[in-house]
Design a protein around this motif. Structure first.
Motif, mmCIF file in Angstrom:
data_model
loop_
_atom_site.group_PDB
_atom_site.id
_atom_site.type_symbol
_atom_site.label_atom_id
_atom_site.label_comp_id
_atom_site.label_asym_id
_atom_site.label_seq_id
_atom_site.Cartn_x
_atom_site.Cartn_y
_atom_site.Cartn_z
ATOM 1 N N ASN A 262 -3.780 14.690 -96.018
ATOM 2 C CA ASN A 262 -4.960 14.401 -95.190
ATOM 3 C C ASN A 262 -5.467 12.973 -95.330
ATOM 4 O O ASN A 262 -6.447 12.602 -94.719
ATOM 5 C CB ASN A 262 -6.107 15.400 -95.462
ATOM 6 C CG ASN A 262 -6.271 15.721 -96.931
ATOM 7 O OD1 ASN A 262 -5.580 15.136 -97.741
ATOM 8 N ND2 ASN A 262 -7.143 16.649 -97.250
ATOM 9 N N GLU A 263 -4.753 12.136 -96.138
ATOM 10 C CA GLU A 263 -5.125 10.723 -96.249
ATOM 11 C C GLU A 263 -4.253 9.831 -95.366
ATOM 12 O O GLU A 263 -4.517 8.639 -95.228
ATOM 13 C CB GLU A 263 -5.010 10.258 -97.709
ATOM 14 C CG GLU A 263 -6.032 10.891 -98.638
ATOM 15 C CD GLU A 263 -5.827 10.507 -100.090
ATOM 16 O OE1 GLU A 263 -6.799 10.514 -100.850
ATOM 17 O OE2 GLU A 263 -4.677 10.188 -100.464
ATOM 18 N N VAL A 267 -1.366 10.183 -88.316
ATOM 19 C CA VAL A 267 -0.487 11.313 -88.021
ATOM 20 C C VAL A 267 -0.487 11.588 -86.524
ATOM 21 O O VAL A 267 0.529 11.905 -85.922
ATOM 22 C CB VAL A 267 -0.941 12.571 -88.807
ATOM 23 C CG1 VAL A 267 -0.173 13.801 -88.329
ATOM 24 C CG2 VAL A 267 -0.724 12.365 -90.294
ATOM 25 N N PHE A 268 -1.664 11.463 -85.907
ATOM 26 C CA PHE A 268 -1.812 11.718 -84.472
ATOM 27 C C PHE A 268 -1.975 10.404 -83.721
ATOM 28 O O PHE A 268 -2.558 9.450 -84.249
ATOM 29 C CB PHE A 268 -3.015 12.623 -84.212
ATOM 30 C CG PHE A 268 -2.914 13.953 -84.896
ATOM 31 C CD1 PHE A 268 -2.211 14.992 -84.309
ATOM 32 C CD2 PHE A 268 -3.493 14.156 -86.135
ATOM 33 C CE1 PHE A 268 -2.100 16.212 -84.942
ATOM 34 C CE2 PHE A 268 -3.382 15.384 -86.775
ATOM 35 C CZ PHE A 268 -2.686 16.416 -86.181
ATOM 36 N N GLY A 269 -1.473 10.358 -82.500
ATOM 37 C CA GLY A 269 -1.625 9.137 -81.722
ATOM 38 C C GLY A 269 -1.315 9.389 -80.251
ATOM 39 O O GLY A 269 -0.978 10.499 -79.832
ATOM 40 N N MET A 291 -13.335 3.120 -77.819
ATOM 41 C CA MET A 291 -13.399 3.348 -79.268
ATOM 42 C C MET A 291 -13.163 2.016 -79.975
ATOM 43 O O MET A 291 -12.359 1.200 -79.531
ATOM 44 C CB MET A 291 -12.334 4.368 -79.700
ATOM 45 C CG MET A 291 -12.650 5.789 -79.306
ATOM 46 S SD MET A 291 -11.359 6.958 -79.822
ATOM 47 C CE MET A 291 -10.109 6.657 -78.569
ATOM 48 N N LYS A 292 -13.839 1.821 -81.097
ATOM 49 C CA LYS A 292 -13.755 0.551 -81.811
ATOM 50 C C LYS A 292 -12.441 0.460 -82.597
ATOM 51 O O LYS A 292 -12.037 1.414 -83.263
ATOM 52 C CB LYS A 292 -14.922 0.400 -82.782
ATOM 53 C CG LYS A 292 -16.293 0.371 -82.096
ATOM 54 C CD LYS A 292 -16.392 -0.792 -81.119
ATOM 55 C CE LYS A 292 -17.748 -0.813 -80.420
ATOM 56 N NZ LYS A 292 -17.784 -1.828 -79.351
ATOM 57 N N PRO A 293 -11.784 -0.711 -82.538
ATOM 58 C CA PRO A 293 -10.531 -0.868 -83.290
ATOM 59 C C PRO A 293 -10.790 -1.174 -84.765
ATOM 60 O O PRO A 293 -11.828 -1.727 -85.115
ATOM 61 C CB PRO A 293 -9.867 -2.069 -82.605
ATOM 62 C CG PRO A 293 -11.016 -2.877 -82.077
ATOM 63 C CD PRO A 293 -12.094 -1.882 -81.704
ATOM 64 N N LEU A 321 -12.530 12.157 -84.841
ATOM 65 C CA LEU A 321 -11.883 12.987 -85.857
ATOM 66 C C LEU A 321 -12.324 12.623 -87.269
ATOM 67 O O LEU A 321 -12.136 13.375 -88.203
ATOM 68 C CB LEU A 321 -10.357 12.819 -85.777
ATOM 69 C CG LEU A 321 -9.648 13.323 -84.513
ATOM 70 C CD1 LEU A 321 -8.180 12.930 -84.564
ATOM 71 C CD2 LEU A 321 -9.782 14.824 -84.400
ATOM 72 N N GLY A 322 -12.895 11.447 -87.395
ATOM 73 C CA GLY A 322 -13.251 10.970 -88.726
ATOM 74 C C GLY A 322 -12.138 10.166 -89.361
ATOM 75 O O GLY A 322 -12.300 9.609 -90.440
ATOM 76 N N SER A 323 -10.967 10.117 -88.723
ATOM 77 C CA SER A 323 -9.859 9.285 -89.200
ATOM 78 C C SER A 323 -9.293 8.536 -88.003
ATOM 79 O O SER A 323 -9.431 8.978 -86.858
ATOM 80 C CB SER A 323 -8.770 10.141 -89.845
ATOM 81 O OG SER A 323 -8.224 11.036 -88.908
ATOM 82 N N PRO A 324 -8.638 7.386 -88.243
ATOM 83 C CA PRO A 324 -8.160 6.571 -87.132
ATOM 84 C C PRO A 324 -7.056 7.246 -86.323
ATOM 85 O O PRO A 324 -6.326 8.098 -86.816
ATOM 86 C CB PRO A 324 -7.623 5.317 -87.822
ATOM 87 C CG PRO A 324 -8.277 5.308 -89.155
ATOM 88 C CD PRO A 324 -8.437 6.741 -89.536
ATOM 89 N N VAL A 325 -6.949 6.854 -85.066
ATOM 90 C CA VAL A 325 -5.903 7.328 -84.157
ATOM 91 C C VAL A 325 -5.168 6.109 -83.624
ATOM 92 O O VAL A 325 -5.791 5.141 -83.186
ATOM 93 C CB VAL A 325 -6.511 8.141 -82.993
ATOM 94 C CG1 VAL A 325 -5.452 8.419 -81.931
ATOM 95 C CG2 VAL A 325 -7.099 9.450 -83.498
#
Length: 711
Positions: A262-263, A267-269, A291-293, A321-325
């Protein structure tokens, strides 16, 4: 005898796929190849029990998915025929053309040459494949398809074979697919290899990917909808695809970056595919307003393509999501080249340069390997050097004229110099990175401009091999050092043989040509230079060679007189390739020295007060009188024993004093230590005895040093 037709359904499936883009006459040729292959492999079955011809057909079908040309499909169907059947090469060439025969021969493994072990046979087979690739790049595409189908049907193999094939796939074939830009094949090879090599790890990660929380999947769907809506508002024609990293990609990131599942951030994009290059940048602006880069995570591979021709914009965005995409943006043609690499060349054969650029880069890489001195190395060493070139991570460096060079991660200015030209690398003395002088072992970063400073008198140093990372740099340095070593050996061997002949009151010039040639023939030396180098390396005693060349001459002198009569050979330190400076007494310029001829090592230099001299005098035939020349170059190791006050900072003070005298410290060893006194042995580099005396004087003056002595 009629042609057999063991699997018409598979053949029909292949012909249907090929028929979507190939003309009718080529389909007839592919069908004839199938009939011939089925006849040749008649009676042969795979480990799974299927007719063997199903494998070549499956390989051809993989290539048809990549829209490869008809000749490649014919070669794929017949790729095992030369090795596993009695079908002659000449028949393939007459029936399908010379280029098909060459491709089949290139893919065929070596089976008639005896090798020491399986590893060496595989390495030699790989070398042959690389040579065939240099003539026709389609060979590697067939080999990759062959490997992909073998990986898909790996279950029928034994556990040991599965592990060996999977490891080879991950170490060689998947990186080659990546180097050639064939990402769709690379990804499947990696995941299948991971599954076979580490089945439990694969299952855990695949399960984690499949069992993502419903909320996370819903959030991804929301992001996808917002992205689509935002780009549509800009009136940009687009295609939006969501993606999930494969198990191998996630595992590699977890392993390399020491992270939990989960770190792993990306994983998703999503991939946004548009029509034109300018629309890529337009879409990027639209995405960044939504969305901010993340700072520092934007990569422009359109302006600066990867070495395999890959082009795309990459940006990492903060998401709900709380994590970057990760979002990738590219054109349709870039997308095809990204997925199929050099295989896209056959799709765009008659269109633009987008794909042929990837083809040219791939061909250039293969030709560079074949034309390098690496190709003359033993097979296993060649294979290891190719592995080094298959780096997934690259840095992009600018020349002073604004041209771009792609180099492996951790490349140095010296790697850059050799990438420009071998002569530039060989004569490098310094480098400027962004106009600032830096050491030539500095690791380069993408976007830097590198300028190499050369000098005609500069030459490669053996320690360069410790930090260069490219195969070309390493091979060029080794080649130069071997050439210099050979020249030094020939020179020294000539002087040693001359000294031995002088004791017989003659010289090499007085030895007749027939007599010299007879000696060379009897001892299997192709030429005089090889004999002289063998003498310098201690494999031949000069006095024995001298007596063989002048059998009628003899010396009446005793062993000690022999040593005394021989004229000293002067050395200047440049003969490091054939001279070894002993570690029992560490001779330096200014010391009285002698040489002792040792098989394989050449002349080993000792001080005359070395404790081992007594033993060496028992073998006067191996004694080589040598002395220092007036001008000596280079640094020489010497050991100093220090007795110091046992308190913090003593070591630092000695090291600083040594550095002030322009000397390098190789190592420091603590020999003894008690409450009051420490004994340390420093191995340092000096120019000569005068330089050593200066260091001893400087360190003796330190208030923490009780005594200094040379060992």
């Amino acid at each position: 005898m009629p042609y057999p037709d063991p699997c018409p359904e598979v053949a029909e499936q292949l012909l249907q796929k090929a028929g979507t883009y190939l003309p009718r006459d080529m389909l007839d040729k592919i069908f004839r190849a199938y009939q011939l292959g089925a006849l040749a492999h008649q009676g042969q079955v795979r480990n799974s029990g299927e007719a063997y011809i199903t494998h070549p057909l499956a390989v051809a079908e993989i290539l048809a998915d990549q829209r490869m040309d008809g000749e490649a499909l014919c070669a794929a169907i017949l790729h095992d025929a030369l090795e596993d059947t009695a079908l002659p090469r000449s028949f393939i060439a007459d029936t399908f053309g010379e280029s098909v025969a060459e491709m089949v021969e290139g893919v065929t493994k070596l089976d008639k040459i005896q090798f020491n072990n399986r590893q060496e046979a595989d390495a030699e087979s790989f070398r042959k494949m690389m040579l065939a690739m240099s003539r026709d790049i389609r060979v590697i595409l067939i080999k990759l398809a062959d490997r992909l189908h073998n990986m898909r049907t790996l279950e029928s193999k034994s556990a040991e074979s599965r592990r060996r094939i999977a490891r080879e796939t991950l170490e060689i074939y998947a990186p080659i697919a990546q180097r050639l830009g064939i990402n769709v094949v690379k990804a499947e090879l990696q995941n299948l290899g991971f599954k076979a090599l580490y089945p439990l790890r694969y299952q855990v990660i695949a399960k984690q990917l499949a069992n993502q929380p419903v909320l996370r999947r819903e959030a991804m769907a929301t992001i996808e909808a917002r992205l689509a809506q935002r780009i549509a508002v800009e009136n940009i024609p687009f295609r939006l695809v969501s993606r999930v990293k494969g198990p191998w990609s996630v595992y590699s990131k977890m392993r390399d970056e020491h992270k939990k599942f989960n770190e792993v951030m990306d994983v998703f994009g999503f991939r946004i595919v548009v029509k034109k290059v300018m629309q890529c940048y337009h879409a990027l602006g639209a995405v960044h307003t939504l969305m901010k880069p993340l700072d520092g995570r934007f990569r422009d591979f359109i302006a600066i393509p990867k070495a395999n021709g890959y082009q795309s914009l990459h940006t990492l965005l903060f998401s709900p999501l709380g994590s970057p995409v990760e979002v990738q943006i590219r054109t349709e043609e870039m997308d095809i080249v990204a997925e199929r690499g050099i295989a896209a060349h056959w799709i765009y054969k008659n269109r633009g340069a987008a794909s042929s650029n990837a083809q040219a880069r791939a061909q250039s890489w293969v030709n560079g390997l074949i034309n390098s001195d690496d190709f003359a190395l033993p097979s296993l060493e060649f294979l290891e050097n190719v592995k080094i070139d298959l780096f997934p991570d690259e840095v992009y460096i600018f020349t002073p004229k604004g041209e771009i060079l792609a180099l492996p991660k951790n490349a140095t200015p010296l790697d850059f110099a050799y990438a420009v030209h071998t002569d530039v690398g060989n004569h490098t003395v310094a480098a400027r990175v962004d106009r600032r002088l830096v050491p030539i072992r500095t690791k380069l970063l993408s976007g830097q401009t590198v300028e190499i400073i050369t000098a005609p008198s500069a030459n490669p140093s053996p320690n360069w091999l410790e930090f260069v990372v490219t195969s070309k740099a390493r091979t060029s340095i080794r080649h130069f050092l071997k050439r210099i070593e050979h020249e030094d050996a020939v020179n020294l061997g000539h002087r040693m043989l001359d000294r031995a002949l002088e004791l017989l009151e003659t010289s090499l010039d007085n030895v007749s040509a027939p007599q010299l040639q007879q000696f060379l023939n009897e001892n299997r030396y192709p030429r005089l230079e090889v004999l002289l180098a063998d003498i310098a390396l201690g494999n031949r005693m000069p006095d024995q060679v001298a007596r063989a060349l002048q059998p009628n001459q003899s010396s009446l002198l005793g062993p000690d007189a022999l040593i005394a009569r021989q004229e000293e050979i002067l050395i200047n330190g440049s003969e490091r390739g054939v001279l070894t400076f002993s570690t029992c007494c560490y001779p330096i310029p200014g010391d009285d020295i002698m040489g002792y001829l040792t098989a394989g090592k050449g002349v080993v230099v000792h001080r005359l007060d070395c404790p081992n001299i007594i033993d060496y005098r028992k073998h006067p035939e191996r004694w080589v009188p040598i002395a220092w020349d007036r001008r000596v170059e280079g640094d020489f190791r010497v050991e100093l024993r220090f007795e110091t006050e046992n308190k913090p900072g003593a070591l630092a003070k000695i090291a600083a004093a040594v550095a002030e005298c322009n000397s390098n410290i190789d190592s420091v060893n603590y020999k003894e230590r008690d409450v009051r006194i420490s004994v340390m042995v420093f191995c340092i580099e000096v120019k000569d005895r005068k330089h050593l005396a200066e260091i001893i004087r400087r360190t003796r003056r330190l208030n923490v040093v009780y005594s200094v002595e040379r060992l």
